[in-house]
Design an enzyme around this catalytic site. Structure first.
Site, PDB file in Angstrom:
ATOM      1  N   ASP A 145       9.962 -49.742 -20.035  1.00 21.65           N
ATOM      2  CA  ASP A 145      11.070 -49.563 -20.986  1.00 21.65           C
ATOM      3  C   ASP A 145      11.704 -50.923 -21.266  1.00 21.65           C
ATOM      4  O   ASP A 145      12.927 -51.075 -21.321  1.00 21.65           O
ATOM      5  CB  ASP A 145      12.118 -48.588 -20.441  1.00 21.65           C
ATOM      6  CG  ASP A 145      13.157 -48.195 -21.497  1.00 21.65           C
ATOM      7  OD1 ASP A 145      12.869 -48.320 -22.713  1.00 21.65           O
ATOM      8  OD2 ASP A 145      14.262 -47.776 -21.108  1.00 21.65           O
ATOM      9  N   ASP A 161      17.067 -51.815 -15.085  1.00 23.92           N
ATOM     10  CA  ASP A 161      16.707 -50.454 -15.485  1.00 23.92           C
ATOM     11  C   ASP A 161      15.230 -50.168 -15.208  1.00 23.92           C
ATOM     12  O   ASP A 161      14.416 -50.081 -16.123  1.00 23.92           O
ATOM     13  CB  ASP A 161      17.018 -50.274 -16.990  1.00 23.92           C
ATOM     14  CG  ASP A 161      17.263 -48.820 -17.362  1.00 23.92           C
ATOM     15  OD1 ASP A 161      17.128 -47.959 -16.476  1.00 23.92           O
ATOM     16  OD2 ASP A 161      17.574 -48.557 -18.532  1.00 23.92           O
TER      17      ASP A 161
HETATM   18  N1  LIG Z   1      23.029 -54.747 -11.679  1.00 23.64           N
HETATM   19  C1  LIG Z   1      23.864 -54.711 -12.698  1.00 23.64           C
HETATM   20  N2  LIG Z   1      24.919 -55.553 -12.782  1.00 23.64           N
HETATM   21  C2  LIG Z   1      25.778 -55.511 -13.824  1.00 23.64           C
HETATM   22  N3  LIG Z   1      25.654 -54.657 -14.850  1.00 23.64           N
HETATM   23  C3  LIG Z   1      24.625 -53.794 -14.841  1.00 23.64           C
HETATM   24  C4  LIG Z   1      23.675 -53.771 -13.776  1.00 23.64           C
HETATM   25  N4  LIG Z   1      22.755 -52.808 -14.032  1.00 23.64           N
HETATM   26  C5  LIG Z   1      23.118 -52.262 -15.205  1.00 23.64           C
HETATM   27  N5  LIG Z   1      24.215 -52.843 -15.701  1.00 23.64           N
HETATM   28  C6  LIG Z   1      24.914 -52.534 -16.975  1.00 23.64           C
HETATM   29  O1  LIG Z   1      24.825 -51.147 -17.218  1.00 23.64           O
HETATM   30  C7  LIG Z   1      24.076 -50.874 -18.410  1.00 23.64           C
HETATM   31  C8  LIG Z   1      23.191 -49.649 -18.212  1.00 23.64           C
HETATM   32  O2  LIG Z   1      22.304 -49.873 -17.133  1.00 23.64           O
HETATM   33  P1  LIG Z   1      20.798 -49.390 -17.177  1.00 23.64           P
HETATM   34  O3  LIG Z   1      20.236 -49.608 -15.817  1.00 23.64           O
HETATM   35  O4  LIG Z   1      20.090 -50.024 -18.329  1.00 23.64           O
HETATM   36  O5  LIG Z   1      20.963 -47.811 -17.388  1.00 23.64           O
HETATM   37  P2  LIG Z   1      20.653 -46.841 -18.617  1.00 23.64           P
HETATM   38  O6  LIG Z   1      20.073 -47.645 -19.752  1.00 23.64           O
HETATM   39  O7  LIG Z   1      19.669 -45.870 -18.050  1.00 23.64           O
HETATM   40  O8  LIG Z   1      21.956 -46.228 -18.939  1.00 23.64           O
HETATM   41  C9  LIG Z   1      23.314 -52.161 -18.695  1.00 23.64           C
HETATM   42  O9  LIG Z   1      23.085 -52.328 -20.068  1.00 23.64           O
HETATM   43  C10 LIG Z   1      24.245 -53.220 -18.156  1.00 23.64           C
HETATM   44  O10 LIG Z   1      25.234 -53.539 -19.112  1.00 23.64           O
HETATM   45 MG   LIG Z   2      18.968 -49.346 -19.945  1.00 23.59          MG
END
Ligand SMILES: Nc1ncnc2c1ncn2[C@@H]1O[C@H](COP(=O)(O)OP(=O)(O)O)[C@@H](O)[C@H]1O
Ligand SMILES: [Mg+2]
Length: 211
Positions: A145, A161
């Site tokens: 992804d 992600d």
């Molecule tokens: N380790 C991290 N540290 C800081 N921000 C994070 C982290 N992981 C995710 N995020 C924030 O959260 C958002 C969503 O996380 P993500 O893992 O992409 O989940 P999803 O897309 O399934 O909702 C990311 O776009 C980022 O802005």
């Molecule tokens: Mg994401």
């Protein structure tokens, strides 16, 4: 726990002051939704991955997904891919390194948008490709992804992600890899970087010397 970083369709992400190995560390807490998750969409990333290929109830599927993201991050991290360091998981909750500063998350490439043009776009692109290559060759994983939505920029690109990432022997791994590369090539083309999908693919999977 601190503020909300993100509310998504499948998960919410929060900031937290954590303790790991006796040291205070800023953490991101990713909590998968147990009611509204799209359980069926997960199937093609779970079945076919020999680590997780067994049938489970919807709730257990979320727990499995959380474990899968943790283990994918762990594999990637140990292989030297720039991902958030995973700390722990339980049920539908995953703790990992916070990517950002002073409780403010670093921006994703999509959030930076047009201002990327003012940065070293070529350098950023090649760093990402190095990470994809390491992920494939050392961690034996395909992200599945990968796009501007799942790459943050904290000086260097950080890939996030990873719940859907699969081992390279998953039946659809090569299809997923090609799609990941296509997304990257398309995004960076808009920023003036010309690159060839096929050539990048060969470079990632090729029998080259630099593993
Ligand atoms: N380790 C991290 N540290 C800081 N921000 C994070 C982290 N992981 C995710 N995020 C924030 O959260 C958002 C969503 O996380 P993500 O893992 O992409 O989940 P999803 O897309 O399934 O909702 C990311 O776009 C980022 O802005
Ligand atoms: Mg994401």
């Amino acid at each position: 726990m601190g503020g909300v970083i993100s509310t998504g369709k499948e998960a919410n992400v929060f900031y937290a002051d954590g303790i790991y190995d006796g040291k205070a560390v800023p953490m991101a807490v990713k909590i998968y939704r147990t009611e509204t998750s799209s359980f069926d969409k997960m199937d093609e990333y779970i079945f076919g991955d020999r680590r997780f290929d067994y049938r489970v109830s919807p709730r257990d599927k979320i727990y499995l997904w959380t474990e899968k993201e943790f283990r994918n991050l762990e594999r990637a991290y140990e292989a030297g891919v720039r991902v958030p360091r995973p700390y722990a998981y339980m049920k539908n909750v995953l703790l990992m390194e916070f990517i950002g500063e002073n409780e403010i998350p670093a921006p994703t490439l999509v959030e930076i948008g047009k201002e990327l043009a003012e940065l070293d776009v070529e350098g950023i692109f090649s760093e990402i490709l190095e990470n994809v290559k390491k992920l494939y060759r050392r961690a034996k994983l395909v992200h599945a992804d990968l796009s501007e939505y799942n790459i943050m920029l904290l000086e260097k690109p950080v890939i996030i992600d990873m719940g859907q990432a699969v081992l390279i022997d998953h039946p659809k791994a090569m299809e997923f890899l090609k799609r990941d590369i296509r997304n990257l090539v398309r995004f960076f083309r808009k920023l003036g970087i010309k690159s060839d999908e096929e050539q990048i693919y060969e470079e990632v999977v090729g029998e080259g010397d630099e593993a």
